[in-house]
Design a protein around this motif. Structure first.
Motif, PDB file in Angstrom:
ATOM      1  N   THR A   1       0.839  -1.550  -0.090  1.00 15.12           N
ATOM      2  CA  THR A   1       0.383   0.095   0.273  1.00 15.12           C
ATOM      3  C   THR A   1       0.944   1.460  -0.063  1.00 15.12           C
ATOM      4  O   THR A   1       0.167   2.418   0.095  1.00 15.12           O
ATOM      5  N   GLY A   2       2.251   1.331   0.193  1.00 13.79           N
ATOM      6  CA  GLY A   2       2.694   2.473   0.179  1.00 13.79           C
ATOM      7  C   GLY A   2       3.102   3.242   1.389  1.00 13.79           C
ATOM      8  O   GLY A   2       3.563   4.207   1.726  1.00 13.79           O
ATOM      9  N   GLU A   3       3.011   2.137   2.444  1.00 15.02           N
ATOM     10  CA  GLU A   3       2.990   2.494   3.269  1.00 15.02           C
ATOM     11  C   GLU A   3       4.323   2.673   4.601  1.00 15.02           C
ATOM     12  O   GLU A   3       4.994   3.467   5.007  1.00 15.02           O
ATOM     13  N   TYR A   4       4.872   1.670   3.840  1.00 11.40           N
ATOM     14  CA  TYR A   4       6.213   1.064   4.321  1.00 11.40           C
ATOM     15  C   TYR A   4       7.051   1.484   3.179  1.00 11.40           C
ATOM     16  O   TYR A   4       6.324   1.099   1.746  1.00 11.40           O
ATOM     17  N   THR A   5       7.976   2.862   3.299  1.00 12.63           N
ATOM     18  CA  THR A   5       8.805   2.593   2.160  1.00 12.63           C
ATOM     19  C   THR A   5      10.477   2.485   2.142  1.00 12.63           C
ATOM     20  O   THR A   5      10.774   2.590   1.415  1.00 12.63           O
ATOM     21  N   ASP A   6      10.576   2.576   3.617  1.00 11.41           N
ATOM     22  CA  ASP A   6      12.418   2.285   4.369  1.00 11.41           C
ATOM     23  C   ASP A   6      12.615   0.528   4.550  1.00 11.41           C
ATOM     24  O   ASP A   6      13.855   0.128   4.947  1.00 11.41           O
ATOM     25  N   CYS A   7      11.707  -0.412   4.312  1.00 13.32           N
ATOM     26  CA  CYS A   7      12.170  -1.371   4.078  1.00 13.32           C
ATOM     27  C   CYS A   7      11.003  -2.674   3.616  1.00 13.32           C
ATOM     28  O   CYS A   7      11.042  -3.830   3.945  1.00 13.32           O
ATOM     29  N   THR A   8      11.404  -2.087   2.347  1.00 12.24           N
ATOM     30  CA  THR A   8      10.920  -2.875   1.069  1.00 12.24           C
ATOM     31  C   THR A   8      11.469  -4.181   0.714  1.00 12.24           C
ATOM     32  O   THR A   8      11.258  -5.354   0.593  1.00 12.24           O
ATOM     33  N   ASN A   9      13.033  -4.017   1.104  1.00 12.12           N
ATOM     34  CA  ASN A   9      14.097  -4.976   0.541  1.00 12.12           C
ATOM     35  C   ASN A   9      14.474  -5.520   1.492  1.00 12.12           C
ATOM     36  O   ASN A   9      15.470  -5.562   2.339  1.00 12.12           O
ATOM     37  N   TRP A  10      13.552  -6.441   2.205  1.00 12.48           N
ATOM     38  CA  TRP A  10      13.844  -7.232   3.428  1.00 12.48           C
ATOM     39  C   TRP A  10      13.927  -9.169   4.026  1.00 12.48           C
ATOM     40  O   TRP A  10      13.485  -9.708   2.862  1.00 12.48           O
ATOM     41  N   GLY A  11      14.632 -10.174   4.429  1.00  4.78           N
ATOM     42  CA  GLY A  11      14.084 -11.214   4.444  1.00  4.78           C
ATOM     43  C   GLY A  11      14.867 -11.601   5.825  1.00  4.78           C
ATOM     44  O   GLY A  11      14.136 -10.470   6.952  1.00  4.78           O
ATOM     45  N   ILE A  12      14.282 -12.842   5.538  1.00  2.00           N
ATOM     46  CA  ILE A  12      14.198 -13.485   7.325  1.00  2.00           C
ATOM     47  C   ILE A  12      15.154 -14.455   7.086  1.00  2.00           C
ATOM     48  O   ILE A  12      15.634 -15.414   6.394  1.00  2.00           O
ATOM     49  N   ALA A  13      15.596 -14.912   8.659  1.00  2.00           N
ATOM     50  CA  ALA A  13      17.102 -16.374   8.674  1.00  2.00           C
ATOM     51  C   ALA A  13      16.377 -16.608  10.195  1.00  2.00           C
ATOM     52  O   ALA A  13      15.294 -16.056  10.818  1.00  2.00           O
ATOM     53  N   LYS A  14      16.686 -17.810  10.110  1.00  2.00           N
ATOM     54  CA  LYS A  14      16.857 -18.375  11.984  1.00  2.00           C
ATOM     55  C   LYS A  14      16.800 -17.752  12.630  1.00  2.00           C
ATOM     56  O   LYS A  14      18.677 -17.208  12.572  1.00  2.00           O
ATOM     57  N   TYR A  15      16.529 -18.161  13.872  1.00  2.00           N
ATOM     58  CA  TYR A  15      16.939 -17.022  14.964  1.00  2.00           C
ATOM     59  C   TYR A  15      18.661 -17.534  15.492  1.00  2.00           C
ATOM     60  O   TYR A  15      19.157 -18.936  14.722  1.00  2.00           O
ATOM     61  N   PRO A  16      19.355 -17.592  16.131  1.00  2.00           N
ATOM     62  CA  PRO A  16      20.380 -18.030  16.430  1.00  2.00           C
ATOM     63  C   PRO A  16      20.409 -18.855  17.197  1.00  2.00           C
ATOM     64  O   PRO A  16      19.569 -18.543  17.488  1.00  2.00           O
ATOM     65  N   HIS A  17      21.754 -19.561  17.651  1.00  7.53           N
ATOM     66  CA  HIS A  17      21.609 -20.513  18.478  1.00  7.53           C
ATOM     67  C   HIS A  17      22.852 -20.357  19.345  1.00  7.53           C
ATOM     68  O   HIS A  17      23.997 -19.684  18.727  1.00  7.53           O
ATOM     69  N   ALA A  18      22.866 -21.214  20.679  1.00 11.77           N
ATOM     70  CA  ALA A  18      23.821 -21.705  21.418  1.00 11.77           C
ATOM     71  C   ALA A  18      25.190 -21.977  20.898  1.00 11.77           C
ATOM     72  O   ALA A  18      24.765 -23.291  19.753  1.00 11.77           O
TER      73      ALA A  18
END
Length: 326
Positions: free
Chosen positions: A306-323
Motif C-alpha cells: 500500500t506504500g505505507e512502508y517505504t524504507d524496509c521494502t527490501n527485507w528477508g528472514i533468517a533463523k534465530y541464532p543458536h547457542a
C-alpha cells in the motif's frame, strides 16, 4: 441465547474459542512453553441486562483485539464468517497492545461490559481472566461441535485449568530474525545466515551499527516484550522459565544490555516510555535485524504493497541464532 450461540459459531469458524460466566475462584494451570506464540481467543458473555445488539434479524458481536491497523488477517476472517452468517455483523474493538490484558480484564470485570469474543494475549492474561470468573468453559461446546483437539498437538493440555478449557488457539506462529537488506548492502556486510551462534549474531549487529547523531543505524532491535530476550535462553532445550531458576538467562541479558550500552539497539526505557511499536521501528529503515514472530510477515507485505512502508521494502528472514553446540 441467540447471541451466545452465534459467538460460539464465530469462535469455531476462526478455530478459536471460550465463553464467559459468573463467579470467581482461585485456579492453577500448567503454563504454555515460553516459546509458544500461539494467540488465543475467548468468548465473554454479555451481562444479564444486555440484549443482543440486533436490528431486525441482524445481530452484532463485539470482538476485542489489539493493533487492528497493523494486523492484516483480522478482516479476512471476519469477511468469511459474515459470508457464512449473513445475519451477523462482527464489530472489532481495538484496546491497544501496550496494556491490552490489563484493559481487557478491567472491561470484563466492570459494569456494562458487552464483549462477546475476546482475544487473549498470553498465558498470564488467560489465567487472570479465568480466576476472575469472566470466561465460560468451552468443553460442552467442543464436544457438541465435534472439535478434534488433536489438531492442537498438545497445546490444549497446557491451557486446561482444573480439567476445563476456556480458550482455543486460532493461529500459530514462530519467531524468526527479520533483516533489512538495504542496511547490510550500504554497510557492505553479508546478510544474516540460518546458522549463526549468538557471538556471531552479536558481532554482525555491531558491524552495521552507526552511532553518528542524526544518522543512527541500529544493528538490532528488541521489542519490550520479555520474550524478545527470554526466548533466546530456551533454544538449547535444556532450560525452562517454569522451574523458578533463571540463571541461564543471564548471558542473553548481558548480551542485549551490552548492545544497549554501546548503541547497537535502542534503549529499553525509551522504547517503553514512547510506546514505539516494533513495526514502526523496523519501518523507519534504520534497523538492521529484529527478532519477531512470523505474524509480522503479512503486515510487512501489506504495508509495503500500500506504500505505507517505504524504507524496509527490501527485507528477508533468517533463523534465530543458536547457542554453541546446538
Amino acid at each position: 441465547m441467540k447471541k451466545r450461540a452465534l459467538s460460539l459459531a464465530l469462535a469455531g469458524a476462526m478455530v478459536v474459542t471460550t465463553l464467559a460466566g459468573c463467579g470467581s475462584s482461585s485456579k492453577e494451570t500448567t503454563a504454555a512453553p515460553e516459546g509458544t506464540t500461539t494467540e488465543t481467543t475467548t468468548k465473554a458473555e454479555a451481562p444479564a441486562d444486555t440484549t443482543a445488539a440486533a436490528s431486525g434479524d441482524k445481530t452484532t458481536l463485539k470482538w476485542s483485539v489489539w493493533d487492528i491497523s497493523s494486523t492484516t488477517y483480522y478482516q479476512p476472517l471476519i469477511d468469511e464468517f459474515e459470508k457464512a452468517h449473513p445475519d451477523v455483523t462482527i464489530e472489532m474493538v481495538d484496546l491497544g497492545s501496550t496494556d491490552y490484558q490489563t484493559v481487557l480484564a478491567t472491561e470484563l470485570t466492570g459494569n456494562g461490559s458487552d464483549f462477546d469474543v475476546v482475544t487473549v494475549k498470553d498465558v498470564p492474561g488467560y489465567m487472570t481472566l479465568v480466576n476472575k470468573g469472566v470466561l465460560e468453559p468451552l468443553d460442552s461446546y467442543i464436544s457438541d461441535s465435534g472439535v478434534d483437539l488433536a489438531q492442537y498437538k498438545g497445546l490444549t493440555d497446557q491451557i486446561t485449568v482444573d480439567g476445563k478449557l476456556y480458550e482455543l488457539p486460532f493461529r500459530n506462529d514462530f519467531w524468526v530474525l527479520f533483516y533489512n537488506k538495504d542496511v547490510f548492502d550500504k554497510a557492505g556486510v553479508a546478510y544474516p545466515t540460518n546458522d549463526m551462534t549468538f557471538d556471531e549474531y552479536d558481532k554482525l549487529a555491531r558491524s552495521v551499527t552507526v552511532d553518528t547523531p542524526g544518522q543512527e543505524v541500529y544493528g538490532a532491535h528488541y521489542h519490550t516484550w520479555r520474550s524478545a530476550v527470554q526466548l533466546f535462553g530456551i533454544l538449547d532445550g535444556k532450560n525452562t522459565i517454569l522451574d523458578g531458576k533463571y540463571e541461564f538467562l543471564k548471558p542473553y541479558y548481558d548480551m542485549v544490555l551490552a548492545e544497549q550500552e554501546d548503541g547497537v539497539c535502542q534503549d529499553y526505557a525509551t522504547l517503553k516510555t514512547s510506546g514505539l511499536h516494533y513495526s514502526g521501528a523496523f519501518a523507519q529503515g534504520n534497523v538492521a535485524m529484529m527478532n519477531m514472530g512470523t505474524w509480522f510477515i503479512s503486515t510487512l507485505i501489506e504495508k509495503i504493497k500500500t506504500g505505507e512502508y517505504t524504507d524496509c521494502t527490501n527485507w528477508g528472514i533468517a533463523k534465530y541464532p543458536h547457542a554453541d553446540g546446538v
